[in-house]
Design an enzyme around this catalytic site. Structure first.
Site, PDB file in Angstrom:
ATOM      1  N   PRO A 275      93.302 -16.648  76.902  1.00 49.72           N
ATOM      2  CG  PRO A 275      92.365 -17.526  74.952  1.00 49.72           C
ATOM      3  CD  PRO A 275      92.027 -17.146  76.359  1.00 49.72           C
TER       4      PRO A 275
ATOM      5  CD  GLU B  45      94.154  -4.400  77.798  1.00 51.18           C
ATOM      6  OE1 GLU B  45      94.985  -3.483  77.740  1.00 51.18           O
ATOM      7  OE2 GLU B  45      94.083  -5.303  76.958  1.00 51.18           O
TER       8      GLU B  45
ATOM      9  CD  GLN C  26      92.276 -19.378  71.758  1.00 51.54           C
ATOM     10  OE1 GLN C  26      93.122 -18.533  71.516  1.00 51.54           O
ATOM     11  NE2 GLN C  26      91.064 -19.073  72.207  1.00 51.54           N
TER      12      GLN C  26
ATOM     13  CB  CYS D 149      91.563 -13.771  66.848  1.00 52.34           C
ATOM     14  SG  CYS D 149      92.890 -12.595  66.483  1.00 52.34           S
TER      15      CYS D 149
ATOM     16  CG  ASN E  93      86.710 -12.330  77.406  1.00 54.50           C
ATOM     17  OD1 ASN E  93      87.248 -12.386  76.312  1.00 54.50           O
ATOM     18  ND2 ASN E  93      87.296 -11.714  78.416  1.00 54.50           N
TER      19      ASN E  93
ATOM     20  CG  HIS F 258      85.108 -10.767  73.804  1.00 50.83           C
ATOM     21  ND1 HIS F 258      86.468 -10.587  73.801  1.00 50.83           N
ATOM     22  CD2 HIS F 258      84.582  -9.551  74.062  1.00 50.83           C
ATOM     23  CE1 HIS F 258      86.745  -9.319  74.040  1.00 50.83           C
ATOM     24  NE2 HIS F 258      85.603  -8.668  74.186  1.00 50.83           N
TER      25      HIS F 258
ATOM     26  CG  ASN G  50      82.189  -4.633  79.656  1.00 49.21           C
ATOM     27  OD1 ASN G  50      82.949  -4.204  78.803  1.00 49.21           O
ATOM     28  ND2 ASN G  50      80.880  -4.649  79.504  1.00 49.21           N
TER      29      ASN G  50
END
EC number: 1.3.1.88
Length: 475
Positions: A23, A233, A79, A108, A208, A175, A210
């Site tokens: 997301p 990314e 989400q 976030c 999530n 993450h 790398n």
């Protein structure tokens, strides 16, 4: 049909998805999701939606979800960010018919999330999170999932994940960075944390962090044992990441623009995607960066894309064998490739060996070396001076220290002048304050209205507190 849970939900509803698009606010819109699905993505998330706004604003629901319904865009997880159990569930109930699961954003790390009290800034409020997940699990017809960031301590991260699982979370995305790891301080995601969580819970886990190429995906799954890998990314710089391909940058740009024509989205989204996709090429052909920033239509963007394609093809034709890519890039600039974010020391003033831009401006009085934003302002305002030495110097207000008005009769700023002029019934033409003049005009006008004068004359007040005039009127 009963609601599926855990691994059954992952394998049957999500099709055992291993390649997941994260997301991303203003970035994982329908057009980009469809492009990613064409190139190996098996599951996508919507951009983060604000639960309270989603409940309150019908247009927000329409623009961000209801108008983006597409059979090709499944499986899909919506989400939300939220910090109130009832609001979260109300928003989820409005969205559940358009997706396969509802995700709660607990990852976030941005300042807007801190101000709004959501995302990773809820990770210490376990009682609240338990109530939110439990209520959603009980009332929704689709599973509820969570996306989290880790704590510095592995054992606390594991207990956090177990708490969410116990509350009713059916799939967990981890993450591998803390909420402090962001921007230049992002560093490397900890797969050790993710591995520990995966071993400790009985629900599917996505990793999530790398993930820049397909080899990273395969290595992450092997090292951590997770069910799937989420990319953000890496996906933005190469939507074909999950295919293991690195196509030409204009190739994916043209395909994306074709999808946008069928499924329109704001031009700002398109521009942001192309800045990411063309990042390395725009370092070489900076004029195209300026053109992309200026265009106002999709046709204009397509024209820039065509120009970039021709420039890249010219660069390819001039490329000599045996020459390595510039700037230590893994591939030439016209090839989709990851962007390595510079560390905090690389851009620091201590290591730059130079003084600040403002100091150089003041010393040299020149526009050389200024930021692109200031250069743009200079182009828009050619008669405006940007030389600090030529800017007017303002004297300070006698009372508060703010710049005083050059023509103020009291030598004050406007705020202080207004207070004094009102208190003393005085005028200040410099600030356009005419209290004395207006009062004199008002009195002069009243003097010409004899009927008004008689009506305003009030008789002596009686012991009861009312004037005789009022008393006679009530009699």
């Amino acid at each position: 049909m009963p609601k599926l849970q855990g691994f059954e939900f992952w394998s049957r509803t999500l099709g055992g998805a291993r390649h997941v698009v994260a997301p991303m606010v203003d970035q994982s819109e329908l057009a980009w999701r469809l492009l990613s699905r064409r190139h190996g993505a098996q599951l996508c998330y919507t951009p983060m939606l604000h639960a309270q706004v989603f409940v309150r604003d019908a247009n927000y629901r329409k623009e961000n979800l209801y108008c983006d319904v597409c059979p090709e865009d499944r499986p899909l997880i919506v989400q939300f960010c939220a910090n109130d159990p009832e609001v979260f569930v109300q928003a989820a109930l409005l969205a559940q018919d358009y997706c396969d699961a509802i995700d709660l954003n607990l990852g976030c790390p941005q300042m807007i999330a801190k101000r709004g009290h959501y995302g990773a800034f809820l990770q210490e409020e376990w009682d609240l999170l338990q109530r939110m997940i439990l209520l959603a699990h009980e009332r929704l017809s689709v599973p509820v999932t969570c996306k989290i960031r880790v704590f510095p301590e592995i054992d606390k991260t594991v207990r956090y994940a177990q708490m969410l699982e116990k509350a009713g979370c059916q799939l967990l995305t981890v993450h591998g960075r803390t909420k402090e790891q962001k921007g230049p301080m992002a560093g490397t995601a900890s797969w050790e944390h993710i591995k520990a969580v995966r071993k400790a819970v009985g629900i599917p886990v996505f990793a999530n962090g790398n993930i820049q190429c397909l080899q990273d995906v395969e290595r992450c799954i092997q090292d951590t044992g997770v069910q799937g890998v989420m990319s953000a990314e890496g996906n933005l710089h190469n939507p074909a990441l999950f295919e293991g391909r690195s196509p030409a940058v204009w190739e994916l740009a043209e395909e994306y623009l074709d999808i946008v024509r069928q499924h329109p989205c704001p031009l700002s989204y398109v521009r942001a995607h192309l800045f990411k996709l063309w990042h390395h090429t725009l370092q070489v052909h900076q004029q195209l960066r300026e053109e992309l920033a200026k265009v106002k239509t999709l046709e204009g963007v397509a024209a820039v894309s065509q120009a970039l394609k021709l420039r890249c093809q010219e660069d390819m034709s001039r490329q000599q064998e045996g020459v390595r890519p510039a700037d230590n890039l893994p591939a030439f600039h016209w090839i989709c490739q990851p962007y390595i974010r510079p560390g905090p020391r690389e851009g620091s003033k201590e290591n730059s060996g130079g003084r600040s831009k403002r100091a150089l401006e003041e010393e040299e009085g020149s526009m050389e070396g200024l930021s692109k934003n200031k250069l743009k302002k200079q182009l828009r305002n050619p008669h405006k001076t940007f030389d600090p030495s030529l800017k007017p110097k303002y004297a300070k207000c006698d009372q508060c220290g703010n710049p005083k008005g050059n023509r103020c009769v009291f030598n004050l700023c406007r705020g202080c002048c207004k207070k004094r002029a009102f208190r003393e019934t005085a005028d200040c033409p410099g600030h356009g304050l005419l209290f004395k003049t207006k009062l004199e005009k008002s009195l002069a006008w009243k003097g010409t209205q004899p009927g008004l004068q008689e009506a305003q004359q009030v008789r002596p007040v009686t012991p009861s507190g009312f004037s005789e005039v009022v008393g006679s009127a009530l009699a």
